[in-house]
Structure formats: C-alpha cells, structure tokens
Design an enzyme around this catalytic site. Structure first.
Site, mmCIF file in Angstrom:
data_model
loop_
_atom_site.group_PDB
_atom_site.id
_atom_site.type_symbol
_atom_site.label_atom_id
_atom_site.label_comp_id
_atom_site.label_asym_id
_atom_site.label_seq_id
_atom_site.Cartn_x
_atom_site.Cartn_y
_atom_site.Cartn_z
ATOM 1 N N HIS A 55 -0.202 7.684 -0.259
ATOM 2 C CA HIS A 55 0.366 9.100 -0.163
ATOM 3 C C HIS A 55 1.638 7.989 0.508
ATOM 4 C CE1 HIS A 55 -0.743 8.160 4.082
ATOM 5 N NE2 HIS A 55 -2.425 7.500 3.446
ATOM 6 N N GLU A 71 -8.759 8.255 1.166
ATOM 7 C CA GLU A 71 -9.343 6.471 1.041
ATOM 8 C C GLU A 71 -10.292 6.604 1.703
ATOM 9 O OE1 GLU A 71 -5.487 3.425 3.367
ATOM 10 O OE2 GLU A 71 -5.906 6.372 3.173
#
Length: 173
Positions: free
Chosen positions: A26, A138
């Site tokens: 991201h 994550e």
C-alpha cells in the site's frame, strides 16, 4: 557465477501455463507518518484502519501511470488485496478504470471521498476484478491501524469489490 538475469529456455512448465504475480505494498498511510517519528504512535486509536495520505495518493497516481504506460494493466487478470482502507484505496487507485460516470460504468470500485480521500468515485470499467482476502493482511495485532471496519462498511465504500474471501466479523487479534 554468472549474472542473475533470467535466461529464456526450458522450464518446469510452458510459459503459457504460468501466471506472473506482482506484489504491491500500500501507498503511504496516515499511520506511517507519525509511526516513523515515534513507534508508539501506532497504538493511537486515531489511526484505526488508516487511510492514505495525500502523498500516498500521489504514489498511487504515479504507480497507475507506470502500470498503464508499460501495458501491464492490460495483462492483469485479477487483483487481490487485504480488506483494510489503505490497501483498498491503493488497489482501486492503481488498477481501477479511472473516473466513474454514473449509470454508464456499472458499480464504482470506490465511491467518492471513501476514507476521507477527497477523491472522486473510481470506475470498475476496464478494470480487472478485485477481491479482498482476509489472509492478505500484513498484521493481525494490537495496532489500531491494522484493525478494520466491518465488511458491510467496505461494501458501501467499494461496491464493485468482491469481499467473499473476507470475514464478515471485525477481527481484532
């Protein structure tokens, strides 16, 4: 030892039976800015399910330009993302179909101003399918930035994304 470039030749599988996987992290999230200054900032509830910063959106725009100019966008069959605001924003910004035109494009990938982005709606037209999968996250941890909203909230903000691989429950481990 020779240079590590890939040399064309026989492999385990013929190239036409192989898929190429590209991994994209991201863009910059609001939590990253303060967390880089002071790691304890990641514990702040202010950064719950953090969205992208203006710099993060600039990074998304730059990557999109590269993906389009290189012809990669035309070869992407599927995008898989985690169900967190910053990853959804990154995925639709890079791989989405550009500006959304109501009643022409079908459902938008992202509605206008999703996650306080200040961005217009993003089209699903000429975009690869996007799936949100829980296992792409994550971290599952104590940091509010790694916790997420309910899937129904995301379905409203990202109507053309498939959330069938994301748990309906809010996971706060």
């Amino acid at each position: 030892m020779q240079d590590m470039d890939i040399i064309p030749g026989p492999g385990l599988f013929p190239a036409h039976r192989c898929k190429t996987i590209h991994v994209v992290r991201h863009a910059q999230g609001v939590h990253n800015v303060e967390g880089d200054k002071n790691y304890k900032a990641y514990l702040s509830p202010e950064y719950f399910d953090a969205e992208l910063t203006p710099l993060g959106w600039q990074q998304v725009d730059n990557l999109r330009k590269h993906v389009v100019a290189s012809g990669l966008l035309e070869r992407v069959d599927l995008v898989i993302t985690s169900p967190l605001m910053r990853t959804l924003q990154t995925a639709v910004g890079v791989f989405g179909g550009g500006s959304y035109t109501d009643r022409v494009d079908g459902l938008p990938l992202m509605v206008a101003n999703a996650g306080n982005s200040g961005r217009g709606a993003i089209s699903s037209f000429n975009s690869p399918p996007i799936i949100a999968a829980e296992l792409c996250r994550e971290h599952f941890g104590v940091h509010p930035c790694d916790q997420r909203r309910s899937i129904s909230d995301y379905q409203f903000l990202f109507p053309a994304i498939d959330f069938s691989l994301a748990s309906q429950e809010i996971l706060l481990y």
